[in-house]
Scaffold this motif. Structure first.
Motif, PDB file in Angstrom:
ATOM      1  N   ASP A   5       0.876  -1.016   0.074  1.00  0.00           N
ATOM      2  CA  ASP A   5      -0.059  -0.133   0.139  1.00  0.00           C
ATOM      3  C   ASP A   5       0.793   1.184  -0.021  1.00  0.00           C
ATOM      4  O   ASP A   5       0.432   2.261   0.230  1.00  0.00           O
ATOM      5  CB  ASP A   5      -0.994  -0.132   1.178  1.00  0.00           C
ATOM      6  CG  ASP A   5      -0.044  -0.016   2.572  1.00  0.00           C
ATOM      7  OD1 ASP A   5       1.092  -0.291   2.481  1.00  0.00           O
ATOM      8  OD2 ASP A   5      -0.735   0.555   3.460  1.00  0.00           O
ATOM      9  N   PRO A  40      -0.227   4.127  -3.691  1.00  0.00           N
ATOM     10  CA  PRO A  40      -1.488   3.815  -3.684  1.00  0.00           C
ATOM     11  C   PRO A  40      -1.971   3.915  -5.337  1.00  0.00           C
ATOM     12  O   PRO A  40      -1.372   4.424  -6.015  1.00  0.00           O
ATOM     13  CB  PRO A  40      -2.219   5.195  -3.169  1.00  0.00           C
ATOM     14  CG  PRO A  40      -1.246   5.693  -2.214  1.00  0.00           C
ATOM     15  CD  PRO A  40       0.077   5.322  -2.917  1.00  0.00           C
ATOM     16  N   ASP A  41      -2.942   2.938  -5.460  1.00  0.00           N
ATOM     17  CA  ASP A  41      -3.500   2.633  -7.044  1.00  0.00           C
ATOM     18  C   ASP A  41      -2.512   2.006  -7.881  1.00  0.00           C
ATOM     19  O   ASP A  41      -2.938   1.783  -8.982  1.00  0.00           O
ATOM     20  CB  ASP A  41      -3.945   4.162  -7.491  1.00  0.00           C
ATOM     21  CG  ASP A  41      -5.161   4.712  -6.841  1.00  0.00           C
ATOM     22  OD1 ASP A  41      -5.976   3.888  -6.264  1.00  0.00           O
ATOM     23  OD2 ASP A  41      -5.275   5.933  -6.610  1.00  0.00           O
ATOM     24  N   ARG A  52      -5.564  -3.981  -7.685  1.00  0.00           N
ATOM     25  CA  ARG A  52      -5.300  -2.479  -7.131  1.00  0.00           C
ATOM     26  C   ARG A  52      -5.514  -2.257  -5.867  1.00  0.00           C
ATOM     27  O   ARG A  52      -6.505  -2.521  -5.095  1.00  0.00           O
ATOM     28  CB  ARG A  52      -6.229  -1.678  -7.950  1.00  0.00           C
ATOM     29  CG  ARG A  52      -6.323   0.016  -7.740  1.00  0.00           C
ATOM     30  CD  ARG A  52      -7.444   0.584  -8.113  1.00  0.00           C
ATOM     31  NE  ARG A  52      -7.408   2.025  -7.934  1.00  0.00           N
ATOM     32  CZ  ARG A  52      -8.261   2.804  -7.546  1.00  0.00           C
ATOM     33  NH1 ARG A  52      -9.739   2.238  -7.783  1.00  0.00           N
ATOM     34  NH2 ARG A  52      -8.273   4.154  -7.051  1.00  0.00           N
ATOM     35  N   ARG A  68      -5.815   0.342  -3.100  1.00  0.00           N
ATOM     36  CA  ARG A  68      -6.278   1.543  -2.635  1.00  0.00           C
ATOM     37  C   ARG A  68      -5.546   2.008  -1.265  1.00  0.00           C
ATOM     38  O   ARG A  68      -5.373   3.053  -1.401  1.00  0.00           O
ATOM     39  CB  ARG A  68      -7.882   1.507  -2.651  1.00  0.00           C
ATOM     40  CG  ARG A  68      -8.382   1.055  -4.162  1.00  0.00           C
ATOM     41  CD  ARG A  68      -9.911   0.989  -3.962  1.00  0.00           C
ATOM     42  NE  ARG A  68     -10.617   2.076  -3.499  1.00  0.00           N
ATOM     43  CZ  ARG A  68     -11.899   2.118  -3.245  1.00  0.00           C
ATOM     44  NH1 ARG A  68     -12.680   1.107  -3.841  1.00  0.00           N
ATOM     45  NH2 ARG A  68     -12.584   3.297  -2.887  1.00  0.00           N
TER      46      ARG A  68
END
Length: 377
Positions: free
Chosen positions: A44, A47-48, A66, A68
Motif C-alpha cells: 500500500d 496507492p493505486d 489494485r 487503494r
C-alpha cells in the motif's frame, strides 16, 4: 469492523468482474491469496498501483489487483460466475464476510435518497431514465426536500406546500424509471394487433395467424419508446364468443385493459366499421385509436372516429404512434437536474407531509420530510 468482500459489478460471461475487499485486514488477506506474475509483493506504499498475477490455489484465477489502501483492495477478474465464486470463497475461508452490494452502497451513500438512487441506477435500462436517476443520486431530490424543510421551519408553509405538490406531480414518472409503463394493445380479432406489437419491438414476439382467436393469453414484450421503458401487451381479440377457451382469453384481455397505463385500440381499416367497434371506443375514451392496414383500400361502410392510420405489416406510420404513446405517458418530461421522487416510500412520505400541512401540523410535516433523507429505503 469486520473484513468484507463485495461483488460490485453484474455477473456476465466475457465481461470483467470487480470485487472490493474492505476492512482492517484487507491488504493482509489479499497478500495471502495473490501471486504476482512479476514476483513483486502487494504493497500500500504506492496507492493505486496495479498488480497482475494469479489468485488462489491451482488452477488459479488470473486477476488484476489494485491496492487503494491497507483497508481497501480491488480485485478484477473474469466476469463469469465460477471465477467470482472461487475468489469470494477463498476470501470467506480467510475470514471475510460476503456483503451484498446494496448493503455496501447503504454504508457509503450520504443520505437515504441517494442510496435508493444508486441502487436503482443499476436497474435503469435506458439512457433517459438513467439520467433522471443520476440527477437524484447527485442530490436533486434531497436538495428539494431539504429546501421544503427549511421553509417549514422558517414560516414558509404555503410555499412549502406548493413545492410538495409539484414533487407529487413527478411521482408517476419516477415510479416508472425502472418499472415499465404498461401499454395494452386491444381491439377486435384480426385487426393486426400481434403484427403491430412485432413491428414495434422489432422481432416476432407474438404469433400472427389469419384465424380469429389465435391470441388466447397476454403476450408481452418490454421495449423503449422515446427513452421510456414500456411493456407492450398483445391481448386476445375482443368479441362475443361461445368458445370457452376464447372466452377466457377475452376475460384476460378486459382485465388487462382495466390495469393498463395506456390502451391502444387497433381496428382493421379495410373492414366495415361496426356498432361493436363504436362501443369498444366508447368504453376506452382515453385510448389511442389506430386504424391498421393502411396499405389496403379503406372500407366505405361506417363512420370511423379520428385516429392514426398506419400499416403494421409494411411498418409505415409507426413513428406517429410511438410519438403519441410517449406524449400520452409523459406529456411533460422533467428538465435535466429536476427533482423526481422515484420510490413508493418517497411518494408516501410526500403525501404524509402534505396531509400534515393540511392539518396545520407544520412541525410534524418537517419531521416527516427530514426522515425521508435519513431512514433506510
Amino acid at each position: 469492523m469486520r473484513d468484507t468482500v463485495v461483488h460490485l459489478t453484474p455477473t456476465a460471461r466475457g465481461a470483467i468482474a470487480s470485487l472490493l475487499i474492505e476492512g482492517p485486514g484487507a491488504l493482509r488477506r489479499a497478500q495471502a491469496l495473490f501471486h504476482s506474475a512479476s514476483g513483486r509483493p502487494l504493497s500500500d506504499k504506492v496507492p493505486d498501483r496495479l498488480f497482475f498475477g494469479n489468485w488462489g490455489a491451482e488452477p488459479a484465477e488470473p486477476v488484476v489487483v489494485r491496492v487503494r489502501s491497507e483497508h481497501s483492495v480491488e480485485v478484477h477478474c473474469h466476469g463469469g460466475r465460477a471465477a467470482v465464486a472461487r475468489i469470494q470463497q477463498a476470501l470467506v475461508e480467510q475470514g471475510c464476510h460476503c456483503l451484498p452490494w446494496q448493503s455496501w452502497v447503504q454504508r457509503h451513500a450520504s443520505d437515504a435518497i441517494r442510496t435508493a438512487a444508486w441502487i436503482a441506477l443499476a436497474e435503469a435500462r435506458t439512457e433517459r431514465t438513467a439520467a433522471i436517476l443520476l440527477d437524484q443520486f447527485q442530490g436533486a431530490l434531497s436538495r428539494a426536500i431539504q429546501s421544503v424543510v427549511e421553509l417549514l421551519r422558517n414560516g414558509g408553509a404555503a410555499e412549502a406546500g406548493r413545492r410538495l405538490q409539484q414533487l407529487l406531480l413527478r411521482v408517476p414518472i419516477g415510479l416508472h424509471l425502472i418499472r415499465p409503463w404498461r401499454v395494452v394493445i386491444a381491439g377486435p380479432p384480426n385487426a393486426g394487433k400481434s403484427t403491430l406489437l412485432n413491428a414495434i419491438v422489432g422481432f416476432g414476439r407474438a404469433i400472427v395467424d389469419p384465424q380469429a382467436g389465435t391470441t388466447r393469453d397476454l403476450v408481452s414484450s418490454v421495449t423503449a419508446v422515446d427513452g421510456w421503458l414500456v411493456e407492450l401487451c398483445d391481448s386476445a381479440g375482443l368479441r362475443d364468443t361461445a368458445h370457452p377457451v376464447e372466452q377466457a382469453g377475452v376475460a384476460v384481455a378486459r382485465q388487462a385493459l382495466s390495469e393498463a397505463d395506456l390502451v391502444v385500440l387497433v381496428f382493421d381499416r379495410a373492414a366495415s366499421w361496426s356498432a361493436a367497434d363504436e362501443a369498444l371506443v366508447a368504453t376506452e375514451p382515453g385510448a389511442i385509436v389506430v386504424h391498421n392496414k393502411a396499405d389496403l383500400d379503406a372500407a366505405s361502410v361506417g363512420s370511423r372516429p379520428q385516429g392514426l392510420h398506419l400499416s403494421a405489416l409494411r411498418q409505415s406510420g409507426l413513428e406517429d404512434l410511438l410519438r403519441e404513446i410517449s406524449l400520452r405517458l409523459v406529456p411533460n418530461p422533467p428538465e435535466p437536474g429536476e427533482a423526481v421522487p422515484f420510490t413508493p416510500d418517497q411518494a408516501e412520505g410526500l403525501l404524509r407531509g402534505i396531509d400534515q400541512l393540511v392539518q396545520a401540523d407544520v412541525a410534524g410535516a418537517a419531521e416527516t420530510l427530514e426522515a425521508m433523507l435519513h431512514r433506510s429505503e
